[in-house]
Design an enzyme around this catalytic site. Structure first.
Site, PDB file in Angstrom:
ATOM      1  N   GLU A   1       0.817  -1.216   0.000  1.00 48.91           N
ATOM      2  CA  GLU A   1       0.000   0.000   0.000  1.00 48.91           C
ATOM      3  C   GLU A   1       0.855   1.273   0.000  1.00 48.91           C
ATOM      4  O   GLU A   1       0.478   2.299   0.578  1.00 48.91           O
ATOM      5  CB  GLU A   1      -0.986  -0.030   1.173  1.00 48.91           C
ATOM      6  CG  GLU A   1      -1.975  -1.192   1.035  1.00 48.91           C
ATOM      7  CD  GLU A   1      -3.122  -1.151   2.032  1.00 48.91           C
ATOM      8  OE1 GLU A   1      -3.070  -0.342   2.983  1.00 48.91           O
ATOM      9  OE2 GLU A   1      -4.069  -1.930   1.853  1.00 48.91           O
TER      10      GLU A   1
ATOM     11  N   HIS B   1     -18.594  -8.984   5.374  1.00 47.79           N
ATOM     12  CA  HIS B   1     -17.251  -8.472   5.612  1.00 47.79           C
ATOM     13  C   HIS B   1     -16.557  -9.314   6.672  1.00 47.79           C
ATOM     14  O   HIS B   1     -17.101  -9.523   7.754  1.00 47.79           O
ATOM     15  CB  HIS B   1     -17.308  -7.004   6.080  1.00 47.79           C
ATOM     16  CG  HIS B   1     -15.948  -6.391   6.230  1.00 47.79           C
ATOM     17  ND1 HIS B   1     -15.564  -5.635   7.311  1.00 47.79           N
ATOM     18  CD2 HIS B   1     -14.864  -6.437   5.414  1.00 47.79           C
ATOM     19  CE1 HIS B   1     -14.316  -5.234   7.159  1.00 47.79           C
ATOM     20  NE2 HIS B   1     -13.866  -5.704   6.026  1.00 47.79           N
ATOM     21  N   HIS B   2     -15.387  -9.822   6.328  1.00 47.47           N
ATOM     22  CA  HIS B   2     -14.551 -10.588   7.251  1.00 47.47           C
ATOM     23  C   HIS B   2     -13.208  -9.906   7.415  1.00 47.47           C
ATOM     24  O   HIS B   2     -12.269 -10.203   6.694  1.00 47.47           O
ATOM     25  CB  HIS B   2     -14.318 -12.009   6.723  1.00 47.47           C
ATOM     26  CG  HIS B   2     -15.510 -12.900   6.750  1.00 47.47           C
ATOM     27  ND1 HIS B   2     -15.564 -14.080   6.062  1.00 47.47           N
ATOM     28  CD2 HIS B   2     -16.689 -12.803   7.400  1.00 47.47           C
ATOM     29  CE1 HIS B   2     -16.738 -14.668   6.270  1.00 47.47           C
ATOM     30  NE2 HIS B   2     -17.440 -13.902   7.069  1.00 47.47           N
ATOM     31  N   GLU B   3     -13.129  -8.971   8.327  1.00 48.97           N
ATOM     32  CA  GLU B   3     -11.810  -8.430   8.663  1.00 48.97           C
ATOM     33  C   GLU B   3     -11.145  -9.439   9.592  1.00 48.97           C
ATOM     34  O   GLU B   3     -11.762  -9.908  10.544  1.00 48.97           O
ATOM     35  CB  GLU B   3     -11.945  -7.065   9.353  1.00 48.97           C
ATOM     36  CG  GLU B   3     -10.631  -6.479   9.850  1.00 48.97           C
ATOM     37  CD  GLU B   3      -9.599  -6.337   8.736  1.00 48.97           C
ATOM     38  OE1 GLU B   3      -9.920  -5.745   7.701  1.00 48.97           O
ATOM     39  OE2 GLU B   3      -8.466  -6.845   8.901  1.00 48.97           O
TER      40      GLU B   3
ATOM     41  N   HIS C   1      -8.735  -7.781   0.722  1.00 48.26           N
ATOM     42  CA  HIS C   1      -7.969  -6.551   0.936  1.00 48.26           C
ATOM     43  C   HIS C   1      -6.753  -6.860   1.800  1.00 48.26           C
ATOM     44  O   HIS C   1      -6.789  -7.752   2.634  1.00 48.26           O
ATOM     45  CB  HIS C   1      -8.864  -5.499   1.600  1.00 48.26           C
ATOM     46  CG  HIS C   1      -9.766  -4.816   0.613  1.00 48.26           C
ATOM     47  ND1 HIS C   1      -9.908  -3.455   0.558  1.00 48.26           N
ATOM     48  CD2 HIS C   1     -10.534  -5.324  -0.387  1.00 48.26           C
ATOM     49  CE1 HIS C   1     -10.753  -3.143  -0.420  1.00 48.26           C
ATOM     50  NE2 HIS C   1     -11.155  -4.252  -1.009  1.00 48.26           N
ATOM     51  N   GLU C   2      -5.696  -6.115   1.563  1.00 48.32           N
ATOM     52  CA  GLU C   2      -4.397  -6.296   2.245  1.00 48.32           C
ATOM     53  C   GLU C   2      -3.806  -7.681   2.009  1.00 48.32           C
ATOM     54  O   GLU C   2      -3.003  -8.155   2.809  1.00 48.32           O
ATOM     55  CB  GLU C   2      -4.510  -6.029   3.754  1.00 48.32           C
ATOM     56  CG  GLU C   2      -4.903  -4.631   4.127  1.00 48.32           C
ATOM     57  CD  GLU C   2      -6.416  -4.460   4.205  1.00 48.32           C
ATOM     58  OE1 GLU C   2      -7.099  -5.457   4.468  1.00 48.32           O
ATOM     59  OE2 GLU C   2      -6.909  -3.346   3.968  1.00 48.32           O
TER      60      GLU C   2
ATOM     61  N   GLU D   1      -7.666  -5.789  -3.278  1.00 49.08           N
ATOM     62  CA  GLU D   1      -7.179  -4.428  -3.127  1.00 49.08           C
ATOM     63  C   GLU D   1      -5.681  -4.484  -3.473  1.00 49.08           C
ATOM     64  O   GLU D   1      -5.303  -4.273  -4.611  1.00 49.08           O
ATOM     65  CB  GLU D   1      -7.413  -3.929  -1.698  1.00 49.08           C
ATOM     66  CG  GLU D   1      -6.968  -2.491  -1.498  1.00 49.08           C
ATOM     67  CD  GLU D   1      -7.035  -2.093  -0.031  1.00 49.08           C
ATOM     68  OE1 GLU D   1      -7.408  -0.955   0.227  1.00 49.08           O
ATOM     69  OE2 GLU D   1      -6.674  -2.911   0.853  1.00 49.08           O
TER      70      GLU D   1
ATOM     71  N   GLU E   1      -9.240   4.526  -0.207  1.00 50.28           N
ATOM     72  CA  GLU E   1      -9.284   4.849   1.225  1.00 50.28           C
ATOM     73  C   GLU E   1      -8.162   5.811   1.609  1.00 50.28           C
ATOM     74  O   GLU E   1      -8.319   6.635   2.506  1.00 50.28           O
ATOM     75  CB  GLU E   1      -9.232   3.582   2.081  1.00 50.28           C
ATOM     76  CG  GLU E   1      -7.922   2.810   1.960  1.00 50.28           C
ATOM     77  CD  GLU E   1      -7.940   1.459   2.681  1.00 50.28           C
ATOM     78  OE1 GLU E   1      -9.025   1.016   3.091  1.00 50.28           O
ATOM     79  OE2 GLU E   1      -6.867   0.847   2.807  1.00 50.28           O
TER      80      GLU E   1
END
Lengths: 710, 710
Positions: free
Chosen positions: A170, A410-412, A480-481, A499, A505
């Protein structure tokens, strides 16, 4: 007789020590040979210009003899392949896979004739090659200490780069000469949550370069499976070499024959547009093994998300507390009064989605654990099945279904991959039980297993494991990440987007340079679709009076262009519904734009400067064009020669107003409708930091009559 | 006035700087005080003899101020508890929990009055204490760098020890003085698969000692949850100190308030039998939270297992290959012709189990992956759901059910805990679907997550996670190669047994010293039930003519005694059915012996020398006694005073023959039946390396008439 012998020796020499292979169009030429001590080397040229000068290949083994030298060539094979295939979703309906392959078998006499293979595939737009370790007596398991693949470049190219790091991709891009990287490395290594920069000068892939003699060169990898991600050491003399991401104990890769490395890819052309049009990386990935892909579909969505960054009115967390455990009774927390994912608020989003034709609504912050999820290296951080007290799963399931809208789960994970894996089946069962068919996963934070990295072999396997498990439940995944993509969306088509770069963001967390999105297609997007989350209409974030002074560094029109320039079958309209309601005419483009395509036409491109792309919607006579520039204004040339000949179409052009730019009046735009044909060519002004978008549709006779021709 | 002030200061001094607490019977005395620099210290005495001399307590924190000194006492509380509880299964039906508790609150003025608590519980047979970290502002998360709990012993005691190690507890015991440990450490650290010895002189717990003044002292821990296992550094001057097992990055423990360490336990008495009878560790564990425990039942079982070690006729693996992947088609392997877990062979075991009243048959080697499971640090080593081609799951399920026998599932992980966790729900679903209600888990090999250890916090949590997940599916767990137990079978009663020490399998891999099983009850078994897998009748393993020259270093009669001396609600009859068929009269004891108990009577015990224990079967008027000795013969004194008074019973005595010993004629035994009453006392000869077993039952009048009285 002497002459004959000499010819024979020449031939034998060629077989044993040098092989030259060309791409189907003869433009790309690979030379492979062994050095005097039996070290494999390769060179690459494009239209007779050097791309990669003689570079060595080798794998250093930790627990035994290495695959570096002492080789002899025991076999070589060549073949040419020319086939077509259809991706489940993609930039084009049909992809041509056309290459010349050289397969070299190398054995090590000093190691019981243990052998490996090097497989090279020459495409018209570059080279892919990999190491293969066939199953054989005496070679079952080995540990990769380091891969020593060199990419010796021919000059001090201009390069668009982010610094090597085991944990994050990122970073903002730096543009410099290769020779300037060492001096710029420290500055380029800005602070990111959970980072582990490589200490020596290094860059991540996809690494985009431009040579002084006009070549565009992109180095990346394809089919990163069961192996760590590769960064590139920047060694003296414009020499790059592979740098693998180590595991918790310092090993790079655990291999079991049959095994192979990912493909190392070099896309090359004298036209920048060819780089963006390249399908080399996808072609090097394996076809999917999924039998049924009917449930994998493109998704245009909105979400309870951007308001967490900018509006200051809502939060992921429900409680005021900053120390919670999954075993706590969350109904006993003190509500902070600003929780975003409430039943009522999500219903508003569902209403908006239904009204405007979106497929889905992403909801972040629905599940317990957000009070202290970040920065604690906490393993049991989320359970993925327990909603906050004010989020009614069943009610929302019914409401969304009644409106024909899906909710995106959503699964963070907060980087706690072990916690996610142990709960994964239950999480997906919960999704199946409650009508969810897609999940956004997140990996913000240091990885657990502790000592592992986002880009190491263990995590590489984890992301794939999640995709495969999700497929068992007919669930699509947007990660993401995660590690940068390498075309695996071909093999795991339900892994629909990632992502894996600095996305929208960051516009709310310090901003992105106006040129950022003119670089991303040449770097990050070479690996696969990006969930960039475009569509921010309220670009001046001081509007929200939340104390911040950030702005999104684009014009409004440029945000529209992203739906075409940033390919993804998953596209978000990231702004707040209220902002779309303020600009309904511009919003129409987002409502109209397709997310899956029959064909793609890269019209103009220069990394760091501009990109103009047109695409034909999948199965429809509709075309969409997006054009963007960096911080400088420019005039794009948009030919419509991809349109069927002899027919008139209605083009709606969403363009920057003359007085707009990314800093001032970014919301000033002009929408015009004109008639176009395949012969039309548009000269379109783009403001500094701006862009434009065009939709082309069939018009009624009446409609066509009322409009001017371009 | 001066006098009064002085008295006040004395009192204040007592409150602030010294606390003395005694056990309910006044025999155990704890003194707690702070040192001049605010360091917590404690001392322990038993009947006025010193057990622990002044020793400091403290926790070193990695990422902040430590909990070591600078403390002041802000509160102390005392209470006495005397309750009874009933274990789901156990050595006695009712367990008394009787202690005096001292709870000290300590705050650190220099750290914003951050506070911790030390909780001490004084039982009549020792002390348990732990550190507690209450939730408070400014203390949510911290990382334990090291625990500094001292155990300063009062002299150079005799100690029964195995060396400190992060990965294995399968060492042979060494008996020495404490002062001799440093010199013996290297020799004691014999080679074990997947070991990571601690470099400095250290021992594992439970650590059993005997002082010159006649005290028996056992140091261990209770309720090891979310914390790494503790070994003991052996520092100069007979001082032990805590040594925690680190994780992959060198940290010891990740803590989130409310948090606490496990209890550190010191069991002490002047009678060795009291050590074995102690329920201190169980009492310090939490009651189970399971609402339904009806499905948790004792198990007596046989298994397709010992033949893999000794008979040379069968193997875990099915194929000849030594390089397989779970994705392979195992029907295409070359059968090695010796696979043990075939449908037909398992049916033979089921027949034997049904005929002889066993509850279950363990089957190892049923699932694909055994060809190359060991030593490769391979992550995807087993899938736990795919049987070998010659193992018919459905057929065996039906056959076992028709015979009233259960099959015990086997989940060898090869140390790859991540692989197991990600497949756990599916593995347990598979068990539910196919009639299995118990699983033997195994952790042979280096742990994955790589860098983690068998005894670290991550794995400690893993074992508990498996037990809890298993409970969701009503599955009982018997773990091998897991961390040493700490009484958690109270909290997780479906975790019915563990190996966690050098068990019978080592009789086939080098042998066990005859004294080994006289030490285990004082060490390993202090933590909980052991799946020792006794019952080997064919002790001379050369019998199998498989090239080995090993022997089981016991007499046959001693193997019978183990069913009583080695407590477990899960007991195996480990030998081959054919050997039991050769000795049906001795086998009768194994068929008869109970595995769950109303009461237990430790009649005689001396660590390293002998153990004699009698137990009453749960809910039955049947009693069973086991007595063993080390390499020396002895005469045991067996009183029957636990029998109901005034009634005659039939005792069947299984004893070594006069000419038997562990090396020669180990299979010579004598079975006699006599009448006993509560007044009877048996003097029973035990051969070198021998033992005896007694069953006592009610007899018919006829039976009693025909027998002599003891």
């Amino acid at each position: 007789m002497k002459k004959l012998l000499w010819a024979f020796l020449l031939l034998a020499g060629a077989v044993l020590h040098a092989q030259q292979v060309t791409s189907p169009d003869k433009n790309v030429v690979l030379t492979f040979k062994l050095s005097a001590n039996g070290e494999p080397t390769y060179e690459l040229a494009y239209k007779k210009k050097p791309v990669i000068k003689s570079s060595t290949l080798g794998i250093e083994v930790k627990n035994g003899a290495s695959f570096i030298n002492g080789f002899k060539i025991t076999d070589t094979k060549q073949q040419t392949v020319d086939t077509n295939w259809e991706p489940v979703m993609g930039e084009q309906k049909t992809i041509r896979n056309n290459y010349t392959e050289l397969l070299v078998t190398l054995s090590q006499p000093a190691n019981n004739n243990r052998y490996i293979r090097l497989r090279f595939r020459l495409f018209n737009d570059g080279l892919g090659f990999r190491y293969e370790f066939p199953k054989q007596d005496g070679l079952s398991y080995f540990i990769v200490k380091e891969e020593h693949t060199q990419f010796n470049l021919a000059g001090d190219h201009k390069i668009f780069w982010i610094p090597g790091d085991y944990d994050t991709n990122e970073y903002a891009y730096t543009t410099s000469k290769i020779s300037e990287i060492p001096a710029l490395q420290k500055k380029a290594t800005i602070e990111i949550n959970a980072q582990r920069p490589i200490e020596n000068p290094s860059v991540q892939t996809p690494s985009m370069m431009k040579s002084a003699d006009g070549l565009y060169i992109n180095i990346h990898e394809a089919a990163l499976i069961n192996y760590p991600a590769m960064s590139l050491n920047v060694d003296a003399g414009f020499k790059f070499s592979s740098h693998l991401t180590p595991d918790a104990v310092g090993n790079n890769g655990y291999m079991q024959t049959d095994a192979q490395t990912p493909w190392r890819t070099i896309v090359v052309s004298d036209k920048a547009t060819d780089i963006l049009a390249s399908k080399l990386i996808l072609n090097l990935n394996e076809p999917t093994k999924y039998k049924d892909v009917s449930w994998i579909k493109p998704v245009k969505y909105i979400g309870v998300w951007w308001e967490y960054f900018v509006a200051g009115k809502s939060t992921w967390a429900y409680g005021k507390e900053n120390n919670v455990k999954l075993t706590d009774d969350f109904t006993k927390l003190t509500p902070n009064g600003k929780h975003g994912a409430t039943t009522a608020h999500v219903m508003e989003y569902i209403d908006f989605a239904a009204k405007n034709g979106f497929d889905a609504v992403l909801v972040e912050g629905w599940n317990v654990g957000w009070e202290d999820w970040i920065g604690n290296w906490k393993e049991e951080v989320f359970d993925f099945v327990t909603p906050y007290p004010d989020f009614d799963v069943k009610k929302l399931q019914a409401y969304a279904a009644s409106k024909g809208v899906k909710i995106i789960m959503h699964h963070e994970t907060s980087g706690s991959a072990t916690n996610y894996e142990r709960r994964l089946d239950r999480a997906f069962e919960f999704m199946n039980d409650n009508g969810y068919n897609a999940v956004k996963t997140g990996y913000v934070g240091s990885i657990i297993p502790r000592g592992e990295h986002h880009d190491g072999q263990w995590m590489v396997n984890h992301y794939i494991h999640v995709a495969e498990r999700a497929a068992d439940y007919k669930i699509m995944v947007n990660s993401h990440e995660a590690v940068r993509p390498t075309g695996l969306n071909r093999t795991y088509p339900n892994w629909i987007a990632q992502e894996s770069a600095r996305g929208t963001e960051f516009e709310a967390m310090g901003g992105l340079a106006p040129e950022h999105t003119t670089i991303l297609p040449f770097t990050r997007l070479m690996g696969g679709p990006m969930d960039y989350t475009p569509g921010i209409f309220q670009t001046d974030l001081t509007y929200y009076k939340t104390g911040g002074n950030q702005r999104v560094n684009t014009t409004l029109a440029k945000q529209l262009a992203y739906y075409v320039t940033m390919y993804s079958p998953l596209q978000m309209a990231a702004d707040l519904p209220e902002n779309y309601n303020r600009f309904p005419d511009a919003f129409q483009f987002i409502k109209d734009v397709a997310v899956d395509w029959d064909n793609t036409y890269v019209l103009e491109a220069e990394p760091g400067d501009y990109v103009t792309i047109a695409r034909k919607a999948k199965g429809k006579n509709e075309w969409f064009t997006g054009g963007i520039t960096d911080e400088n204004s420019r005039t794009a040339t948009v030919a419509f020669d991809y349109l069927p000949k002899g027919k008139k179409y209605v083009a709606t052009i969403y363009a920057d107003a003359k007085d707009a730019n990314w800093k001032e009046k970014p919301q000033n735009y002009v929408i015009t409708k004109v008639v176009v044909t395949s012969k039309s060519v548009l000269k379109q002004y783009i403001a500094p930091g701006g862009g434009f978008a065009i939709s082309v549709k069939e018009g009624t006779t009446e409609e066509l009559k009322g409009l001017k021709s371009l």
